[in-house]
Enzyme design. Structure first.
Site, PDB file in Angstrom:
ATOM      1  N   ARG A 122      57.077  61.949 -18.065  1.00 24.88           N
ATOM      2  CA  ARG A 122      56.633  61.668 -16.708  1.00 24.88           C
ATOM      3  C   ARG A 122      57.359  60.425 -16.196  1.00 24.88           C
ATOM      4  O   ARG A 122      57.484  59.423 -16.906  1.00 24.88           O
ATOM      5  CB  ARG A 122      55.112  61.444 -16.656  1.00 24.88           C
ATOM      6  N   ASP A 180      64.808  63.330 -16.946  1.00 27.52           N
ATOM      7  CA  ASP A 180      64.434  64.613 -16.342  1.00 27.52           C
ATOM      8  C   ASP A 180      63.306  64.423 -15.349  1.00 27.52           C
ATOM      9  O   ASP A 180      62.879  65.378 -14.704  1.00 27.52           O
ATOM     10  CB  ASP A 180      64.015  65.617 -17.425  1.00 27.52           C
ATOM     11  N   GLU A 222      59.763  61.289  -7.780  1.00 28.45           N
ATOM     12  CA  GLU A 222      60.369  62.617  -7.664  1.00 28.45           C
ATOM     13  C   GLU A 222      59.621  63.557  -6.730  1.00 28.45           C
ATOM     14  O   GLU A 222      60.196  64.527  -6.226  1.00 28.45           O
ATOM     15  CB  GLU A 222      60.457  63.270  -9.034  1.00 28.45           C
ATOM     16  N   HIS A 261      63.608  67.605 -13.230  1.00 22.66           N
ATOM     17  CA  HIS A 261      62.373  68.020 -13.893  1.00 22.66           C
ATOM     18  C   HIS A 261      62.435  69.501 -14.302  1.00 22.66           C
ATOM     19  O   HIS A 261      61.541  70.294 -13.989  1.00 22.66           O
ATOM     20  CB  HIS A 261      61.160  67.770 -13.001  1.00 22.66           C
TER      21      HIS A 261
END
Length: 328
Positions: free
Chosen positions: A234, A258, A263, A294
């Site tokens: 996260r 990622d 985001e 992600h």
């Protein structure tokens, strides 16, 4: 029985339809993520499944309670966009999919680490300018000579540990919970030891108020200047400002991300480049940083498994049973 699935992608539809046919259950699919704006779509259904990162507030659970819906099956691991206390207050049982494919996410983290360890981004940046040379600044370390530090060794961290051990690396692990089955793959230790000793630090812990910005200025100063940070968990686990500073001041060697703290405003969407946040702009221009939107979970097996597990949980709870995947 009738189920409503929110946030359904085209890739999910065949798997959802196959599950519905196999279980003789009526399912309606909508593309938008669950929110108070569209919660009334669930009227007349027995249960709901959703996924995504849009925050879900108490009004949604209150509406479900009024409709006689008592469960919400999340088709992903993360539930940090859910208000679990509010869900309990309105007698909504939330389930997640904790292990739809730990290997998928583990492999992405290892892939990013290997990319950065071998300085591929730096070579590509040089080559784009016609520079095909190499020098002492880009010499690599082979993975079996590395120490990997895992922060969190649940399903995904455990799968990550097994991959790194198979590659010959030494693996240190920090977790509040001890798992004896991981002893062949990891050496348990404290967080400070992980940060001090690891060449690759990989994050695999949930985002809670207690873990938000757990990797910040002080933690970066503990790391080796040659260390690589990997975050496939996260974005909020890492203080982005501190990360940028650590990279700019060569306190760490690189980062594979990622997920990013902000985001929600652009991952999964088409955006004009001028609309992107300044921190993304800064990070994306660094050749020793690798960003993906992600997508570590995004494999065929993971999608199929997340649907099967989530919808099985919805069916079980509606029929009065109990799922082992209950988070609220």
């Amino acid at each position: 029985m009738k189920l409503l699935c929110y946030a359904v992608s085209d890739l999910e539809k065949p798997y959802i339809m196959a599950w519905a046919q196999k279980n003789n259950i009526e399912i309606k699919m909508v593309t938008e993520e669950l929110s108070y704006k569209n919660v009334q779509l669930a009227q007349g259904f027995d249960g709901v499944s959703s996924e995504g990162i849009t925050p879900v507030d108490e009004r949604v659970y209150q509406a479900f309670e009024t409709m006689g819906i008592h469960q919400l099956a999340i088709r992903q691991v993360g539930v940090d966009n859910q208000d679990l206390l509010a869900a309990r207050k309105h007698h909504i049982t939330i389930t997640n999919v904790a292990a739809y494919s730990p290997r998928a996410i583990a492999e992405m983290g290892v892939t990013q680490a290997m990319y950065l360890l071998r300085n591929i981004g730096i070579y590509q940046a040089r080559m784009a300018k016609g520079d095909f040379t190499w020098d002492e600044s880009t010499i690599s370390t082979e993975i079996f000579n590395c120490t990997v530090g895992l922060v969190g060794v649940g399903h995904i961290g455990g799968a990550t540990a097994q991959i790194y051990r198979a590659l010959g690396a030494k693996v240190l692990a920090y977790d509040l919970t001890y798992d004896a089955s991981l002893e062949p793959y990891v050496t348990y230790t404290d967080l400070n030891t992980v940060l001090h000793e690891a060449d690759i630090i990989s994050l695999h812990t949930p985002l809670f108020p207690t873990t938000e910005n757990m990797i910040s200025e002080g933690q970066f100063k503990m790391m080796k200047s040659t260390a690589i940070l990997i975050n496939v968990a996260r974005g909020g686990l890492v203080d982005t400002t501190a990360l940028i500073s650590a990279l700019q001041h060569h306190e760490i060697a690189g980062a594979g991300l990622d997920t990013l703290a902000d985001e929600l405003s652009y991952f999964g969407e088409h955006k004009n480049l001028s609309e992107l946040p300044a921190d993304y702009e800064t990070l994306s221009q660094m050749p020793n940083v690798l960003i993906t939107p992600h997508v570590a979970f995004f494999t065929k097996l993971a999608i199929r498994n997340s649907i099967e597990i989530a919808l099985n949980d919805a069916k079980t709870i509606i029929e009065g049973g109990r799922s082992r995947n209950i988070v609220s």
